[in-house]
Design an enzyme around this catalytic site. Structure first.
Site, PDB file in Angstrom:
ATOM      1  N   ASN A 213       0.844  -1.201   0.000  1.00  0.00           N
ATOM      2  CA  ASN A 213       0.000   0.000   0.000  1.00  0.00           C
ATOM      3  C   ASN A 213       0.878   1.249   0.000  1.00  0.00           C
ATOM      4  OD1 ASN A 213       0.490   0.885   2.864  1.00  0.00           O
ATOM      5  ND2 ASN A 213      -0.342  -1.164   3.236  1.00  0.00           N
ATOM      6  N   LYS A 292       7.732 -17.279 -10.796  1.00  0.00           N
ATOM      7  CA  LYS A 292       6.857 -16.213 -11.281  1.00  0.00           C
ATOM      8  C   LYS A 292       5.601 -16.798 -11.944  1.00  0.00           C
ATOM      9  CE  LYS A 292       6.825 -12.256 -14.369  1.00  0.00           C
ATOM     10  NZ  LYS A 292       7.538 -11.508 -15.394  1.00  0.00           N
ATOM     11  N   PRO A 310      -2.279 -11.706  10.607  1.00  0.00           N
ATOM     12  CA  PRO A 310      -2.464 -11.485  12.049  1.00  0.00           C
ATOM     13  C   PRO A 310      -2.617  -9.991  12.324  1.00  0.00           C
ATOM     14  CG  PRO A 310      -0.161 -11.985  11.546  1.00  0.00           C
ATOM     15  CD  PRO A 310      -0.930 -12.184  10.280  1.00  0.00           C
ATOM     16  N   ILE A 312      -1.415  -7.342  14.497  1.00  0.00           N
ATOM     17  CA  ILE A 312      -0.267  -7.205  15.402  1.00  0.00           C
ATOM     18  C   ILE A 312      -0.679  -6.441  16.657  1.00  0.00           C
ATOM     19  CG2 ILE A 312       2.090  -6.314  15.623  1.00  0.00           C
ATOM     20  CD1 ILE A 312       2.212  -6.549  12.486  1.00  0.00           C
ATOM     21  N   LYS A 350     -10.041  -2.857  19.530  1.00  0.00           N
ATOM     22  CA  LYS A 350      -8.652  -3.327  19.686  1.00  0.00           C
ATOM     23  C   LYS A 350      -8.272  -3.463  21.155  1.00  0.00           C
ATOM     24  CE  LYS A 350      -7.181  -2.581  15.203  1.00  0.00           C
ATOM     25  NZ  LYS A 350      -6.313  -3.343  14.309  1.00  0.00           N
TER      26      LYS A 350
HETATM   27  O1  C5P Z   1      -7.736  -2.477  11.833  1.00  0.00           O
HETATM   28  P1  C5P Z   1      -7.000  -1.301  11.312  1.00  0.00           P
HETATM   29  O2  C5P Z   1      -5.988  -1.687  10.277  1.00  0.00           O
HETATM   30  O3  C5P Z   1      -7.810  -0.175  10.825  1.00  0.00           O
HETATM   31  O4  C5P Z   1      -6.234  -0.754  12.609  1.00  0.00           O
HETATM   32  C1  C5P Z   1      -5.188   0.108  12.509  1.00  0.00           C
HETATM   33  C2  C5P Z   1      -4.244  -0.086  13.654  1.00  0.00           C
HETATM   34  O5  C5P Z   1      -3.959  -1.457  13.878  1.00  0.00           O
HETATM   35  C3  C5P Z   1      -2.902   0.531  13.370  1.00  0.00           C
HETATM   36  O6  C5P Z   1      -2.355   0.945  14.593  1.00  0.00           O
HETATM   37  C4  C5P Z   1      -2.114  -0.612  12.757  1.00  0.00           C
HETATM   38  O7  C5P Z   1      -0.711  -0.436  12.895  1.00  0.00           O
HETATM   39  C5  C5P Z   1      -2.631  -1.785  13.546  1.00  0.00           C
HETATM   40  N1  C5P Z   1      -2.674  -3.038  12.793  1.00  0.00           N
HETATM   41  C6  C5P Z   1      -1.816  -4.070  13.143  1.00  0.00           C
HETATM   42  N2  C5P Z   1      -1.888  -5.267  12.462  1.00  0.00           N
HETATM   43  C7  C5P Z   1      -2.785  -5.447  11.492  1.00  0.00           C
HETATM   44  C8  C5P Z   1      -3.670  -4.412  11.133  1.00  0.00           C
HETATM   45  C9  C5P Z   1      -3.585  -3.218  11.806  1.00  0.00           C
HETATM   46  O8  C5P Z   1      -0.974  -3.888  14.028  1.00  0.00           O
HETATM   47  N3  C5P Z   1      -2.842  -6.618  10.845  1.00  0.00           N
END
Ligand code: C5P
Length: 407
Positions: A213, A292, A310, A312, A350
């Protein structure tokens, strides 16, 4: 406001070929808003002229303790009392030895000795040949001046003017400006360990391609820098970005979300604060092809199946230490609308004490941003500013909330 505006810096030059970098350093300090008073030793004048340094600092240079321009004929007192900091760059091996001994037979060492040590920090940017740097006498003298309260900055490594290669190069001008700027920031995170994730992740579908992204990592890198400026020991787990590592920050490079999770888990047990700014890919290709994936001539596009990555932040927030309030977790949310409600909902989902929201399209890749802080008490807006300015504010807000949350 520039980083050093209102600051009065005495820039001391001692004898060494690195004096050529001091011209650039002087410009950098002036550009950052500082008033720069240059003081040169006799040896420094062999390497660069006072004319050059005067033109760049826009002030007459001082080279002698007998300078009659001072009404009281005490330049060592006057210059050291005006200063907010004294930066010696380059600082030669001989000058370090002089400082270690408290010598005072020429202006620069005299004013270092005469400075009010409790309010005028002394920073040294050593520069010398690698053998001189490694010599026990130099290391002994450095340890002594550090014990006497000086901030001994590191040295660079690489090609030296003498043709040898190794440690002892003076730090670059921008690194020195960064060190000096850090010195003036309030130490609200002193003694704390901070872990930051930043940037995008890259999820491979074959050895050549993958999905990612537009996250530039700028906000996360700014936060890592601001946390270090505030006195924290900082680890930055970075996805693929083209950004320089902030000084004094330990960086771990990763590509995928799973690597980012592993790097985070390897460090998070030592952390007091976890700040998740990374734009982690929600899904990854379910399988990564060994070779590829090629067109087969039929015109049929391959079907790519995805699997969820996952989370994180959610994983860390559920950990025992976070639950016991030993680890303060901060999340970021890039929304496209209804920021306050979406951010509050995400914070609760979260299970974290603080979520920082921003409007994604107005933030991605930009040098500035505006933030909305969302916690159990409500919301607070940090108005549009550069990402570094916002990061410094945010670090202050985190320190305050963490202290209250732990009680
Ligand atoms: O769920 P969303 O992506 O909108 O949440 C954003 C927050 O969660 C950010 O702090 C991002 O770094 C963290 N995040 C994460 N692992 C993921 C998705 C988001 O740590 N797989």
């Amino acid at each position: 406001m520039s980083d050093l505006s209102g600051k009065h810096i005495v820039l001391g030059l001692t004898g060494g070929i690195a004096c050529f970098k001091s011209a650039e350093l002087c410009r950098g300090l002036v550009k950052a808003g500082a008033a720069v008073q240059v003081v040169m030793t006799e040896a420094a004048e062999q390497f660069i002229t006072a004319v050059t340094m005067q033109a760049l600092s826009n002030r007459p240079v001082y080279t002698s303790q007998w300078d009659a321009r001072e009404d009281n004929n005490m330049p060592h007192i006057n210059l050291s009392r005006q200063a907010d900091a004294i930066l010696l760059a380059p600082c030669s091996a001989d000058f370090i030895a002089r400082l270690a001994q408290g010598r005072a037979d020429e202006l620069l060492s005299l004013l270092c000795l005469a400075r009010p040590a409790d309010r005028v920090p002394l920073l040294l940017a050593p520069a010398m040949n690698r053998e001189m740097w490694a010599h026990p006498a130099t290391q002994r003298n450095l340890a002594q001046v550090a014990a006497d309260g000086a901030h001994v900055l590191g040295v660079g490594s690489g090609d030296q003017a003498c043709g040898e290669t190794g440690d002892g190069r003076m730090l670059e001008a921008d690194e020195l400006v960064e060190e000096l700027t850090a010195l003036f920031q309030p130490k609200v995170l002193a003694g704390q360990r901070v872990l930051v994730t930043a940037g995008p992740t890259f999820e491979a579908m074959d050895p050549i391609r993958g999905i990612t992204n537009h996250s530039s990592g700028k906000m996360g890198f700014a936060i890592a820098r601001a946390a270090r400026e505030a006195g924290a020991e900082v680890t930055l787990v970075a996805g693929p970005v083209a950004l320089a590592t902030p000084r004094g920050v330990r960086r771990v490079d990763v590509k995928s979300a799973r690597q980012m999770l592993a790097a985070t888990q390897a460090d998070v047990d030592r952390a007091d604060i976890f700040i998740a700014t990374a734009a982690v890919a929600d899904w990854r290709p379910a399988t990564e092809a060994d070779q590829k994936i090629k067109k087969d001539g039929t015109g049929d596009a391959p079907t790519i199946a995805f699997t969820e990555n996952p989370d994180i932040l959610a994983t860390v927030a559920k950990s025992e230490r976070a639950q016991r309030r030993e680890l303060f977790c901060v999340g970021f949310a890039a929304e496209s609308q209804d920021l306050a409600n979406n951010a509050q909902a995400k914070r609760e989902r979260k299970g974290i004490p603080l979520l920082v929201g921003n409007i994604g399209p107005l933030a991605f890749g930009q040098d500035d941003n505006q933030l909305l802080l969302v916690d159990a008490q409500g919301t607070r807006e940090l108005p549009r500013a550069s990402k570094l300015v916002l990061a410094r504010h945010l670090v202050g807000e985190i320190a305050r909330r963490q202290a209250a949350w732990k009680q």
